[in-house]
Each structure stands twice: as structure tokens, then as C-alpha cells.
Design a protein around this motif. Structure first.
Motif, PDB file in Angstrom:
ATOM      1  N   ASP A   1      36.117 -28.965  -7.189  1.00 30.31           N
ATOM      2  CA  ASP A   1      35.613 -30.258  -7.634  1.00 30.31           C
ATOM      3  C   ASP A   1      35.404 -31.201  -6.448  1.00 30.31           C
ATOM      4  O   ASP A   1      36.356 -31.524  -5.728  1.00 30.31           O
TER       5      ASP A   1
ATOM      6  N   VAL B   1      37.779 -34.136  -6.241  1.00 34.79           N
ATOM      7  CA  VAL B   1      39.074 -33.836  -5.643  1.00 34.79           C
ATOM      8  C   VAL B   1      38.964 -33.855  -4.130  1.00 34.79           C
ATOM      9  O   VAL B   1      39.837 -34.389  -3.429  1.00 34.79           O
TER      10      VAL B   1
ATOM     11  N   GLN C   1      39.114 -37.320  -2.898  1.00 33.57           N
ATOM     12  CA  GLN C   1      40.462 -37.883  -2.971  1.00 33.57           C
ATOM     13  C   GLN C   1      41.363 -37.335  -1.872  1.00 33.57           C
ATOM     14  O   GLN C   1      42.192 -38.068  -1.316  1.00 33.57           O
TER      15      GLN C   1
ATOM     16  N   TYR D   1      44.807 -40.555  -3.815  1.00 34.89           N
ATOM     17  CA  TYR D   1      45.351 -40.345  -5.153  1.00 34.89           C
ATOM     18  C   TYR D   1      46.829 -40.711  -5.206  1.00 34.89           C
ATOM     19  O   TYR D   1      47.465 -40.979  -4.181  1.00 34.89           O
TER      20      TYR D   1
ATOM     21  N   PRO E   1      46.023 -35.289  -7.475  1.00 35.30           N
ATOM     22  CA  PRO E   1      44.603 -35.608  -7.646  1.00 35.30           C
ATOM     23  C   PRO E   1      44.207 -35.561  -9.115  1.00 35.30           C
ATOM     24  O   PRO E   1      44.918 -34.993  -9.956  1.00 35.30           O
TER      25      PRO E   1
ATOM     26  N   PRO F   1      40.817 -31.186 -11.867  1.00 38.27           N
ATOM     27  CA  PRO F   1      39.494 -30.671 -11.490  1.00 38.27           C
ATOM     28  C   PRO F   1      38.675 -30.289 -12.719  1.00 38.27           C
ATOM     29  O   PRO F   1      39.219 -29.857 -13.735  1.00 38.27           O
TER      30      PRO F   1
ATOM     31  N   ILE G   1      47.122 -29.512  -1.059  1.00 36.54           N
ATOM     32  CA  ILE G   1      46.945 -29.332  -2.496  1.00 36.54           C
ATOM     33  C   ILE G   1      47.114 -27.872  -2.866  1.00 36.54           C
ATOM     34  O   ILE G   1      47.053 -26.983  -2.012  1.00 36.54           O
TER      35      ILE G   1
ATOM     36  N   GLU H   1      44.807 -27.437  -8.253  1.00 37.83           N
ATOM     37  CA  GLU H   1      44.347 -28.821  -8.161  1.00 37.83           C
ATOM     38  C   GLU H   1      42.908 -28.908  -7.652  1.00 37.83           C
ATOM     39  O   GLU H   1      42.325 -29.993  -7.619  1.00 37.83           O
ATOM     40  N   TRP H   2      42.345 -27.782  -7.286  1.00 34.72           N
ATOM     41  CA  TRP H   2      40.999 -27.691  -6.723  1.00 34.72           C
ATOM     42  C   TRP H   2      39.990 -27.150  -7.723  1.00 34.72           C
ATOM     43  O   TRP H   2      38.855 -27.624  -7.812  1.00 34.72           O
TER      44      TRP H   2
END
Length: 297
Positions: A98, A101, A104, A110, A114, A117, A175, A179-180
């Protein structure tokens, strides 16, 4: 945003942070640079391997597999806390993610984590994570039950901190794959906010001394085993063979050397690539040193 560290600077940064490192032949030039750029980099991404055993996991991440050639990361973090360097440059570890993300992480803007995604590899407009992140694969089955030893978590913290310190990043530049990309769940078994808190505390001071390295049982010699010993060394060996997925045990392991030990060890030798008489189940120095049997009194 930063220019990637050279291989030598990466190695220096890791060692300065107290990381135990194993360098694999050719790691400095093993990459996917012909498939696209690497850099500028924005952060560090943490993964789990969905595999067990150090040697097989490192081989998988170094070589890749059909449809996804290696390297699949820059370093593999084993359960004993050793970081195995296998690549430098673009690696097939992050894929598409994303871009919100990425912004951020780049801005370190963040809060606890974050925004969730909403993209993945193949999404229209997905950002190329392979170009933008360092990647560490951590040996774990990723089922939520496989343990994360303290030495491994410490090495993840130190490795990520080393890169943050070298680039002047905060912990928010680290990260997890989950989170991606909205397709991913790694790493599973610890939380990224907790890891970032540990990294932030470590960044608050100078690099700390590394933890005591594990002590391994020296090779006792082939004659030790042919004599049919009863020893805690045999039990410790058997437990390591089980951990490496090389068990021929129905019960045990036990202190008394027996046929199940020999057949289990033969599996280990074959896993290392030995064949014929070199995989007869009687321990040799090279295969024993690779097994890393914990020291027993």
C-alpha cells in the motif's frame, strides 16, 4: 528515504549492534537488481519463513523457488539469534504493498501502527516494496504456536536497530509484512508495536553488548558413538535432530545411543547433502558442527 548501505557498511552496522553474523559465499552480489532498482530505501520489513530448521530455511531464502527466485530477503534470522546474510540489493521479499503505508513509514507519521493496508502484489497502484525496504526473514512456522526464542527476538531487535541507527531512522521505519500487504500475516507470534517499542528503547542509547553466545558441544569423535555410549550428549543431539526435522524416533531421544539415533543422524547428513558412506548415520565433524548441539556438562 536513504541510499542503501553498501555491503561492508551493512555488515559493520550489524556487528556494531552486537548481531552475530554468518556470511554466505557471494552474498554481496546476490540480488535481483536486473529486475529493477533497489533504493532509495525507506525502512526495514520483518517476515517469518513458514519453515523450520536453519539450514533448509537459509537455502530456501537464498535460492527461492519456482516462480520466485532468490534471494527472498537480505538476512535470515535463526532461532539461536544468528543472522545469516544471503543477499545485498533488490530481494524478492516484500512485493507490492500500500503506497499510503509507504508514505507513513517514510514520514514516520503514524501512531501505534500504520493504517491497515488495502493493497497487495498485483493491485493497481501498489508500491514496489522490494525496491524500498531491507528485509529479514525469521525462522518460524508462522502458525502462532511455534515459539520465538528470546535470542531470536533479541537479534530481530538488534538487526532492525542497526539499520535505523545507520540511517538516522526511528523505530517507525520498521514494519511487518502484514502491515504492508493485505494478503500477508507475517510475522505471527509477536506484535510489531511491541517490537518497535523495544527498538525505540535501544535507539535511545549506544549499541549494547551482545548477549552471551550459546555454547555448543564439541565433536566427541566417531569412536564415542561406535562405543554405544549412554550420555546426555546423545539426548541433546537427538533433540536437535528432532528440531531439524530429522527424527526417526518413536520414543525418546534417550541417553543411550541406538539405531534410532543412527537413522535420525543419517537423515541429518542427507539433509546437508551427504550421500553414500558419508550419510551412514555415524556423526562426523562437519555434520556435527552444523547441528549445533547445546553444550552439556
Amino acid at each position: 528515504m536513504a541510499t542503501p548501505l553498501t555491503a561492508d557498511r551493512l555488515l559493520t552496522a550489524l556487528r556494531a549492534e552486537g548481531v552475530g553474523v554468518v556470511e554466505y559465499d557471494g552474498w554481496r552480489t546476490h540480488n535481483r537488481n536486473r529486475a529493477g532498482a533497489w533504493g532509495p530505501v525507506h525502512g526495514v520489513m520483518i517476515h517469518h519463513t513458514v519453515s523450520s530448521g536453519t539450514i533448509s530455511s537459509v537455502a530456501l531464502c537464498r535460492d527461492g523457488y519456482s516462480g520466485l527466485p532468490g534471494p527472498l530477503c537480505h538476512g535470515v534470522i535463526a532461532k539461536d539469534g544468528t543472522v545469516h546474510l544471503i543477499g545485498h540489493g533488490r530481494a524478492n521479499h516484500a512485493g507490492g504493498g500500500d503506497p499510503a503505508v509507504l508514505r507513513q513509514v517514510t514520514d514516520e507519521s503514524y501512531g501505534d501502527r500504520p493504517a491497515a493496508p488495502r493493497m497487495h502484489q498485483g493491485s493497481a497502484g501498489a508500491a514496489d516494496g522490494n525496491a524500498r525496504f531491507y528485509g529479514f526473514e525469521c525462522v518460524n512456522l508462522g502458525d502462532g504456536a511455534d515459539p520465538w526464542p528470546a535470542a531470536q527476538l533479541d537479534a530481530i531487535e538488534r538487526a532492525a536497530t542497526a539499520l535505523c541507527r545507520a540511517h538516522g531512522w526511528s523505530a517507525k521505519s520498521v514494519i511487518g509484512h502484514l502491515e504492508w500487504s493485505d494478503w500477508k500475516s507475517d510475522p505471527r507470534g509477536f506484535t510489531m508495536p511491541a517490537l518497535r517499542s523495544r527498538i525505540a528503547r535501544r535507539l535511545g542509547g549506544e549499541p549494547a553488548a551482545p548477549p552471551a553466545r550459546p555454547r555448543y558441544q564439541p565433536f566427541p569423535g566417531k569412536s564415542f558413538f561406535t562405543a554405544g555410549p549412554s550420555s546426555p550428549i546423545v539426548t541433546a543431539m537427538g533433540r536437535r535432530l528432532i528440531a531439524e526435522g530429522c527424527s526417526a524416533y518413536t520414543i525418546g531421544p534417550a541417553p543411550r545411543w541406538g539405531e534410532a539415533d543412527r537413522r535420525s543422524y543419517a537423515k541429518w547428513q542427507r539433509k546437508l547433502g551427504f550421500r553414500g558412506a558419508d550419510a551412514d548415520g555415524w556423526p562426523g565433524r562437519a555434520s556435527w558442527n552444523a547441528l549445533k548441539v547445546p553444550y552439556t556438562q
